[in-house]
Design an enzyme around this catalytic site. Structure first.
Site, mmCIF file in Angstrom:
data_model
loop_
_atom_site.group_PDB
_atom_site.id
_atom_site.type_symbol
_atom_site.label_atom_id
_atom_site.label_comp_id
_atom_site.label_asym_id
_atom_site.label_seq_id
_atom_site.Cartn_x
_atom_site.Cartn_y
_atom_site.Cartn_z
ATOM 1 N N TYR A 135 0.824 -1.215 0.000
ATOM 2 C CA TYR A 135 0.000 0.000 0.000
ATOM 3 C C TYR A 135 0.857 1.263 0.000
ATOM 4 O O TYR A 135 0.391 2.331 -0.375
ATOM 5 C CB TYR A 135 -0.930 0.039 1.226
ATOM 6 N N LYS A 190 2.685 -15.259 2.840
ATOM 7 C CA LYS A 190 2.574 -15.966 1.559
ATOM 8 C C LYS A 190 4.009 -16.311 1.161
ATOM 9 O O LYS A 190 4.485 -15.949 0.074
ATOM 10 C CB LYS A 190 1.862 -15.053 0.544
#
Ligand code: NAD
Length: 362
Positions: A135, A190
């Site tokens: 972000y 992840k």
């Protein structure tokens, strides 16, 4: 102690008013000062986060925030939209740790879309890193591709990145929080695909050496999304990056049934924090006196616990909310057959009355 009160737009003013009444009845020593933020500030001063509001927030020990936004501002240039005020506050106050508890109150299990037995007694805490990740990572933008599947085509890109100190500090926040709960942290990553999240995992493992009393497990984000709806009670504290946390905290929120019940806290390294309900300004019901004020009242309890060092007062608010729910009072968003429908003000009255009763008793 000083609290900056920023009610904002829509139902923000209605729900913050009830939280203030609850804080006042506790009879603690703190100063509260209000300022405009969001669309209301844009209308009055031409900016969603005016200098004076930011100064007040920076100087306060905590910010109690309502909500911002209204569809009428959707056509404004991005920098003037109400939601920019929240991003500005996060950035200027360095609020890197976002706490989103997802608690399913016994009386509200029917409001969840999951089977009651899966959510009854649910009490988990999602800790989301709030100032890094894809972000905020640079570079980002649009350009003409020089390689990839379609060289020469128009493309857009963002950058996912985390530095060691950023991961270390959020990991410590999670381990410390787990110490006050059930001593289990699930770090969501992840790592199987992303270099950034293999690094995240490695750093979390390093920090964990300082917390041998806490159980640490690692889970890929896709599995975490699945486990949250399959067996949510297996989690205690979940810590993850900005983007995964954004998604998982909303998913966890819905396990509890109503967004009107969910508080949140965003903290910096000095425990200065911004406290707000997890929902928005609900323009569809603003001004009708029917919004649920409990998420904001519970946010005020988190404020007392995390930034103002008043854990007993926080307990008092939380017990009062449980008491009010047990007595059958419900705002429209959590109302069901056999319970009593009340408005925002009456719900605030009931919490104030429940607290007064415990103060009188003690
Ligand atoms: P929302 O959370 O405001 O509303 C979603 C739905 O939930 C609506 O039907 C609303 O009536 C209901 N709801 C929300 N809070 C409630 C409460 N306390 N009691 C009862 N019902 C409640 O989300 P939205 O409609 O997508 O967004 C409305 C505006 O809020 C937009 O401008 C959006 O940008 C803004 N927003 C602000 C924040 C924030 O201030 N942190 C967060 C999310 C959305």
């Amino acid at each position: 102690m000083k609290i900056a009160v920023l009610p904002g737009d829509g139902i923000g003013t209605e729900i913050v008013a009830e939280a203030i009444r609850v804080l006042e009845v506790l009879d603690l020593r703190f100063e509260m000062e209000s300022a405009l933020v969001g669309g209301a500030a844009y209308d009055a001063h031409g900016h969603p986060l005016p200098e004076a509001t930011l100064k007040l927030a920076k100087e306060a020990d905590a910010v109690l925030f309502g909500a911002v936004g209204d569809w009428k501002y959707d056509s404004l240039e991005r920098q003037f939209r109400p939601e920019q005020a929240i991003l500005g506050l996060r950035k200027n106050l360095g609020l890197f740790a976002n706490f989103r508890p997802a608690i399913c109150y016994e009386q509200l299990t029917h409001a969840s879309s999951l089977k009651p037995e899966l959510v009854a007694g649910l009490d988990i805490l999602i800790i989301r890193e709030l100032t890094g990740d894809i972000y905020f990572g640079q570079p980002r933008g649009r350009r003409t591709a020089v390689d990839g599947h379609f060289p020469g085509a128009e493309e857009a890109f963002d950058t996912m990145r985390y530095s060691r100190p950023e991961v270390e500090r959020i990991a410590r926040v999670a381990f410390e929080a787990a110490r006050k709960r059930n001593r289990k942290v699930t770090s969501v990553d992840k790592a199987n695909v992303l270099e950034t999240f293999q690094f995240w995992k490695d750093v979390v493992i390093d920090v964990h050496k300082e917390y041998p009393d806490i159980e640490l497990e690692h889970m890929y984000v896709d599995n975490a999304a699945m486990q949250l709806v399959r067996a949510p009670k297996k989690f205690d504290v979940v810590v993850t990056g900005n983007m995964f946390g954004d998604i998982l905290s909303d998913e966890a929120a819905m396990l509890t049934g109503s967004i009107g019940m969910l508080p949140s806290a965003s903290l910096n390294s000095s425990n200065q924090g911004l406290y707000e309900p997890s929902h928005g300004s609900a323009p569809d019901i603003a001004g009708k006196g029917i919004a649920n004020p409990l998420a904001t009242i519970l946010s005020a309890a988190m404020m007392l616990r995390f930034s103002l060092n008043q854990p007993q007062a926080a307990d008092r608010i939380e017990s009062a909310v449980k008491h009010v729910l047990a007595s059958g009072l419900r705002t429209a968003d959590i109302h069901s057959e056999g319970t009593t429908l009340v408005g925002t003000r009456q719900m605030g009255d009931a919490v104030v009355a429940a607290i007064t009763k415990t103060i009188t008793k003690s």
